[in-house]
Design a protein around this motif. Structure first.
Motif, PDB file in Angstrom:
ATOM      1  N   ASP A   1      20.927  57.954  -7.439  1.00 60.43           N
ATOM      2  CA  ASP A   1      20.042  58.880  -8.129  1.00 60.43           C
ATOM      3  C   ASP A   1      18.629  58.308  -8.134  1.00 60.43           C
ATOM      4  O   ASP A   1      18.363  57.238  -7.565  1.00 60.43           O
ATOM      5  CB  ASP A   1      20.544  59.186  -9.538  1.00 60.43           C
ATOM      6  N   ALA A   2      17.704  59.016  -8.775  1.00 59.70           N
ATOM      7  CA  ALA A   2      16.302  58.614  -8.740  1.00 59.70           C
ATOM      8  C   ALA A   2      16.063  57.267  -9.402  1.00 59.70           C
ATOM      9  O   ALA A   2      15.071  56.594  -9.107  1.00 59.70           O
ATOM     10  CB  ALA A   2      15.431  59.690  -9.395  1.00 59.70           C
ATOM     11  N   ALA A   3      16.945  56.868 -10.308  1.00 59.70           N
ATOM     12  CA  ALA A   3      16.787  55.586 -11.003  1.00 59.70           C
ATOM     13  C   ALA A   3      17.509  54.449 -10.291  1.00 59.70           C
ATOM     14  O   ALA A   3      17.529  53.324 -10.790  1.00 59.70           O
ATOM     15  CB  ALA A   3      17.280  55.710 -12.440  1.00 59.70           C
ATOM     16  N   GLY A   4      18.119  54.748  -9.145  1.00 59.61           N
ATOM     17  CA  GLY A   4      18.809  53.707  -8.398  1.00 59.61           C
ATOM     18  C   GLY A   4      20.249  53.498  -8.810  1.00 59.61           C
ATOM     19  O   GLY A   4      20.864  52.503  -8.405  1.00 59.61           O
ATOM     20  N   HIS A   5      20.816  54.416  -9.601  1.00 56.26           N
ATOM     21  CA  HIS A   5      22.215  54.279 -10.013  1.00 56.26           C
ATOM     22  C   HIS A   5      23.133  54.770  -8.900  1.00 56.26           C
ATOM     23  O   HIS A   5      22.842  55.752  -8.208  1.00 56.26           O
ATOM     24  CB  HIS A   5      22.481  55.074 -11.292  1.00 56.26           C
TER      25      HIS A   5
ATOM     26  N   PHE B   1      12.749  60.452  -2.905  1.00 60.24           N
ATOM     27  CA  PHE B   1      12.807  61.594  -3.822  1.00 60.24           C
ATOM     28  C   PHE B   1      11.543  62.444  -3.745  1.00 60.24           C
ATOM     29  O   PHE B   1      11.489  63.514  -4.355  1.00 60.24           O
ATOM     30  CB  PHE B   1      13.056  61.110  -5.247  1.00 60.24           C
ATOM     31  N   SER B   2      10.530  61.972  -2.995  1.00 60.75           N
ATOM     32  CA  SER B   2       9.351  62.789  -2.697  1.00 60.75           C
ATOM     33  C   SER B   2       9.518  63.523  -1.374  1.00 60.75           C
ATOM     34  O   SER B   2       8.599  64.205  -0.922  1.00 60.75           O
ATOM     35  CB  SER B   2       8.093  61.912  -2.654  1.00 60.75           C
ATOM     36  N   GLY B   3      10.676  63.348  -0.740  1.00 64.15           N
ATOM     37  CA  GLY B   3      10.965  64.065   0.489  1.00 64.15           C
ATOM     38  C   GLY B   3      10.800  63.267   1.754  1.00 64.15           C
ATOM     39  O   GLY B   3      10.946  63.800   2.854  1.00 64.15           O
ATOM     40  N   GLU B   4      10.516  61.958   1.650  1.00 61.65           N
ATOM     41  CA  GLU B   4      10.308  61.135   2.840  1.00 61.65           C
ATOM     42  C   GLU B   4      11.579  60.355   3.170  1.00 61.65           C
ATOM     43  O   GLU B   4      12.494  60.264   2.368  1.00 61.65           O
ATOM     44  CB  GLU B   4       9.150  60.162   2.613  1.00 61.65           C
ATOM     45  N   SER B   5      11.576  59.762   4.364  1.00 62.61           N
ATOM     46  CA  SER B   5      12.648  58.865   4.795  1.00 62.61           C
ATOM     47  C   SER B   5      12.029  57.516   5.094  1.00 62.61           C
ATOM     48  O   SER B   5      10.820  57.414   5.336  1.00 62.61           O
ATOM     49  CB  SER B   5      13.368  59.409   6.023  1.00 62.61           C
TER      50      SER B   5
ATOM     51  N   ALA C   1      17.157  55.112   4.485  1.00 61.36           N
ATOM     52  CA  ALA C   1      17.336  56.035   3.359  1.00 61.36           C
ATOM     53  C   ALA C   1      16.686  57.376   3.669  1.00 61.36           C
ATOM     54  O   ALA C   1      15.616  57.442   4.287  1.00 61.36           O
ATOM     55  CB  ALA C   1      16.736  55.443   2.091  1.00 61.36           C
ATOM     56  N   ALA C   2      17.344  58.455   3.228  1.00 65.90           N
ATOM     57  CA  ALA C   2      16.839  59.807   3.461  1.00 65.90           C
ATOM     58  C   ALA C   2      17.199  60.670   2.257  1.00 65.90           C
ATOM     59  O   ALA C   2      18.143  60.370   1.513  1.00 65.90           O
ATOM     60  CB  ALA C   2      17.425  60.402   4.736  1.00 65.90           C
ATOM     61  N   PRO C   3      16.452  61.758   2.015  1.00 69.27           N
ATOM     62  CA  PRO C   3      16.746  62.635   0.866  1.00 69.27           C
ATOM     63  C   PRO C   3      17.974  63.506   1.121  1.00 69.27           C
ATOM     64  O   PRO C   3      18.190  63.992   2.234  1.00 69.27           O
ATOM     65  CB  PRO C   3      15.480  63.484   0.738  1.00 69.27           C
ATOM     66  N   LEU C   4      18.765  63.689   0.072  1.00 70.01           N
ATOM     67  CA  LEU C   4      19.894  64.618   0.089  1.00 70.01           C
ATOM     68  C   LEU C   4      19.472  65.837  -0.700  1.00 70.01           C
ATOM     69  O   LEU C   4      19.117  65.729  -1.884  1.00 70.01           O
ATOM     70  CB  LEU C   4      21.128  63.955  -0.538  1.00 70.01           C
ATOM     71  N   ARG C   5      19.483  67.016  -0.076  1.00 68.86           N
ATOM     72  CA  ARG C   5      18.933  68.230  -0.686  1.00 68.86           C
ATOM     73  C   ARG C   5      20.032  69.228  -1.028  1.00 68.86           C
ATOM     74  O   ARG C   5      21.087  69.254  -0.384  1.00 68.86           O
ATOM     75  CB  ARG C   5      17.920  68.895   0.251  1.00 68.86           C
ATOM     76  N   ASP C   6      19.741  70.074  -2.032  1.00 70.69           N
ATOM     77  CA  ASP C   6      20.670  71.153  -2.381  1.00 70.69           C
ATOM     78  C   ASP C   6      20.337  72.386  -1.560  1.00 70.69           C
ATOM     79  O   ASP C   6      19.485  72.340  -0.653  1.00 70.69           O
ATOM     80  CB  ASP C   6      20.628  71.440  -3.886  1.00 70.69           C
ATOM     81  N   ALA C   7      21.015  73.507  -1.882  1.00 68.42           N
ATOM     82  CA  ALA C   7      20.829  74.727  -1.097  1.00 68.42           C
ATOM     83  C   ALA C   7      19.407  75.261  -1.192  1.00 68.42           C
ATOM     84  O   ALA C   7      18.946  75.968  -0.291  1.00 68.42           O
ATOM     85  CB  ALA C   7      21.824  75.804  -1.565  1.00 68.42           C
ATOM     86  N   ASN C   8      18.690  74.922  -2.268  1.00 75.64           N
ATOM     87  CA  ASN C   8      17.317  75.392  -2.446  1.00 75.64           C
ATOM     88  C   ASN C   8      16.292  74.430  -1.865  1.00 75.64           C
ATOM     89  O   ASN C   8      15.088  74.642  -1.995  1.00 75.64           O
ATOM     90  CB  ASN C   8      17.028  75.599  -3.934  1.00 75.64           C
ATOM     91  N   GLY C   9      16.753  73.360  -1.246  1.00 75.90           N
ATOM     92  CA  GLY C   9      15.841  72.403  -0.650  1.00 75.90           C
ATOM     93  C   GLY C   9      15.343  71.336  -1.592  1.00 75.90           C
ATOM     94  O   GLY C   9      14.487  70.528  -1.212  1.00 75.90           O
ATOM     95  N   ASN C  10      15.852  71.300  -2.812  1.00 80.21           N
ATOM     96  CA  ASN C  10      15.425  70.288  -3.775  1.00 80.21           C
ATOM     97  C   ASN C  10      16.171  68.978  -3.527  1.00 80.21           C
ATOM     98  O   ASN C  10      17.369  68.970  -3.235  1.00 80.21           O
ATOM     99  CB  ASN C  10      15.679  70.768  -5.210  1.00 80.21           C
ATOM    100  N   VAL C  11      15.446  67.867  -3.638  1.00 80.15           N
ATOM    101  CA  VAL C  11      16.063  66.557  -3.444  1.00 80.15           C
ATOM    102  C   VAL C  11      16.905  66.216  -4.666  1.00 80.15           C
ATOM    103  O   VAL C  11      16.393  66.161  -5.795  1.00 80.15           O
ATOM    104  CB  VAL C  11      14.995  65.468  -3.216  1.00 80.15           C
ATOM    105  N   THR C  12      18.188  66.010  -4.471  1.00 80.00           N
ATOM    106  CA  THR C  12      19.097  65.724  -5.571  1.00 80.00           C
ATOM    107  C   THR C  12      19.572  64.282  -5.596  1.00 80.00           C
ATOM    108  O   THR C  12      20.017  63.784  -6.630  1.00 80.00           O
ATOM    109  CB  THR C  12      20.330  66.640  -5.496  1.00 80.00           C
ATOM    110  N   ALA C  13      19.465  63.601  -4.462  1.00 81.80           N
ATOM    111  CA  ALA C  13      19.962  62.223  -4.406  1.00 81.80           C
ATOM    112  C   ALA C  13      19.404  61.538  -3.166  1.00 81.80           C
ATOM    113  O   ALA C  13      18.813  62.171  -2.284  1.00 81.80           O
ATOM    114  CB  ALA C  13      21.491  62.192  -4.387  1.00 81.80           C
ATOM    115  N   LEU C  14      19.576  60.246  -3.130  1.00 80.07           N
ATOM    116  CA  LEU C  14      19.242  59.428  -1.952  1.00 80.07           C
ATOM    117  C   LEU C  14      20.535  59.075  -1.241  1.00 80.07           C
ATOM    118  O   LEU C  14      21.480  58.599  -1.874  1.00 80.07           O
ATOM    119  CB  LEU C  14      18.496  58.173  -2.368  1.00 80.07           C
ATOM    120  N   VAL C  15      20.575  59.310   0.054  1.00 81.15           N
ATOM    121  CA  VAL C  15      21.714  58.859   0.848  1.00 81.15           C
ATOM    122  C   VAL C  15      21.211  57.767   1.788  1.00 81.15           C
ATOM    123  O   VAL C  15      20.187  57.932   2.461  1.00 81.15           O
ATOM    124  CB  VAL C  15      22.366  60.020   1.638  1.00 81.15           C
TER     125      VAL C  15
END
Length: 543
Positions: free
Chosen positions: A204-208, A253-257, A278-292
């Protein structure tokens, strides 16, 4: 109204069973409400709404149906009525079933509960679906035009309600199929991740840690996912690299890799170098929900790189020491040549000159019979004196230090032409240029060696020696029209000790930061090009 008879047809409507519109599906409260309303408006105690699939009518909603219609082994009366109405566009109008030949095969119990019926076909545009809406009475009844109109309007309402229900059912079916496929894909993805040899993690955004595959758990010395799920990864990262990983997480989480190399300490104390992508994981609306992130252990590679760097540094230091040693050796050699040349010129040359003078004095006083011997002796002394002078000039021509590079090369080129008979031209692009001593010595020695090779091997007719200085460098060119040679093969032989001339020229240029290139092919002559930077000479002086 009289009964209207039309041929009965049974279209294939198996698609209805797929979308849950038969009795096996749960009851639709909206349809049941319409059924009761139809009974009230048309004052009919029995109402049936059926759909037809092949030869099987299926009741979707009913009101007031007698139990006897669905009991026993006889064909239910409702099936007969529904099949007939659903298969025909014309309404079914029966005022008294006891007088109608079509109902003669029905049981007495069924006929007893059905004295009159009115049925309207229900159809859906663009499909093969057919159904019927029927109202029935236990007493004979005369159906009016208004009854037919009202039932037709109710049939349209039933069609609209059923169409909505059909769409909803289709959506539900599609959703179920999608969920099944998604579940299957999720299982496949999990199987792939579980067998992936690299660490795959979701943060997640806090590194958890939200998820991590078995390879990742092994990398951080975790015994199970439950041991680390929800825990922050930053404490595993060694302090010098922790902030860099936080910045990478923020960027993702700003959309970069991004990619980062850092060192970690596992839960059991093991230390590893890793590289994560690392790359952003997005939902159906294109919002970044997690880091993969995909992380690989690069400890062995890192150690190899460190060893390689150490080896390169050691080689660089050794090369530098050898370069300085070569510089010292060449400087000592030039100093010795200068000293020997001076001694030959000043000491031995003067002695031979004195001997020649003394012989001339002796000859003037000697008997004529001794003159031939004295003449021969004086010629021998003169030849020796000339050889000493030539040796002195070959070792280190004094004009190189007294008059500069241009004068020394001009003298050497003229002497080369006289000795060999090869037409040789010397061109100085900037006459009178003041050249540093190191540059003078290097250029003169390269010309010496190159012209020696021309005389020995080239069989050339013409040679050009060109000197082109500028504010930053000195460029020297020696070009002949001789036989040429295989340059690469010659350099290989030279590296094996067969000939040191080519390597000597190259080393002299490299020692002062310059470059020497040889271009030659059999039958096409040879060009030796030298580039010497003045900045390297100035830096050496400053050092």
């Amino acid at each position: 109204m009289n009964r209207r008879s039309v041929p009965v047809a049974y279209p294939e409507l198996a698609d209805i069973s797929k979308v849950g519109l038969f009795r096996e599906a749960r009851r639709d409260e909206n349809l049941d409400g319409l059924t009761r309303l139809t009974s009230t408006v048309l004052k009919s105690p029995i109402v049936l709404f059926c759909l037809l699939a092949g030869s099987r009518p299926c009741v979707r909603s009913d009101f007031g149906v007698p139990e006897s219609w669905t009991s026993g082994s006889d064909l239910p009366l409702a099936d007969f009525v529904c099949r007939h109405v659903a298969a025909n566009e014309a309404p079914l109008i029966v005022g008294d079933t006891r007088d109608d030949p079509a109902f003669q095969n029905c049981s007495a119990n069924q006929i007893e509960d059905l004295a009159a019926c009115l049925g309207i076909q229900v159809a859906w545009e663009g499909t093969d679906l057919k159904g019927c809406l029927c109202v029935m009475d236990r007493m004979p009844r005369r159906w009016t035009e208004n009854d037919v109109r009202l039932l037709r309007e109710f049939a349209q309402v039933f069609a609209d309600q059923s169409e909505v229900r059909l769409e909803i059912s289709q959506l539900e079916r599609h959703r179920a199929e999608f969920e099944q496929k998604f579940s299957e894909r999720e299982l496949k993805l999990r199987a792939i991740l579980d067998t992936e040899p690299e660490c795959v993690k979701v943060l997640d955004a806090a590194g958890h840690i939200l998820d991590m595959n078995p390879a990742g758990l092994r990398m951080i010395d975790a015994d199970s996912l439950d041991q680390v799920i929800g825990h922050c990864v930053y404490p595993l990262v060694k302090t010098p690299y922790r902030e860099a990983l936080k910045h990478l997480t923020q960027a993702v989480f700003s959309g970069e890799s991004g990619t980062l190399m850092f060192e970690i300490t596992g839960l059991k104390g093991s230390s590893r170098w890793v590289e994560t992508h690392a790359a952003p994981l997005r939902d159906a609306n294109g919002n970044v929900t997690a880091l993969v992130g995909v992380t690989r252990d690069i400890t062995n590679r890192r150690n190899a790189e460190q060893n390689q760097k150490q080896i390169e540094n050691s080689l660089r230091e050794t090369s530098e020491r050898l370069r300085r040693l070569s510089e010292s050796v060449l400087a000592m050699l030039e100093a010795d040549r200068r000293r020997v040349a001076r001694e030959l010129h000043d000491e031995i040359g003067q002695v031979l000159t004195a001997v020649s003078i003394n012989l001339k004095v002796v000859q003037s006083k000697a008997h004529e019979s001794l003159w031939p011997r004295l003449d021969e002796s004086m010629k021998i002394v003169d030849r020796a004196l000339q050889q000493v002078r030539n040796m002195s000039l070959e070792l280190r021509p004094s004009m190189l230090d007294d008059f500069g590079l241009e004068a020394a090369l001009n003298w050497y080129v003229r002497g080369f032409e006289e000795r060999t008979g090869i037409r040789t031209q010397f061109v100085a692009a900037a006459p009178g240029y003041d050249t540093p001593e190191t540059i003078r010595t290097t250029c003169f020695r390269v010309v010496q060696e190159a012209l020696t090779n021309v005389a020995r091997h080239a069989k050339a007719q013409n040679v050009l020696v060109e000197l082109r200085p500028d504010s930053e460098s000195m460029r020297l060119l020696i070009q002949d029209d001789g036989l040429g040679f295989d340059h690469q093969a010659a350099m290989v032989r030279a590296s094996l000790g067969a000939s040191l001339g080519l390597l000597g020229m190259q080393e002299r240029a490299q020692l002062i930061g310059g470059e020497l290139e040889i271009e030659s092919k059999p039958g096409r002559g040879t060009t030796v090009a030298v580039w010497l930077p003045l900045a390297a000479v100035d830096a050496a002086k400053a050092g």
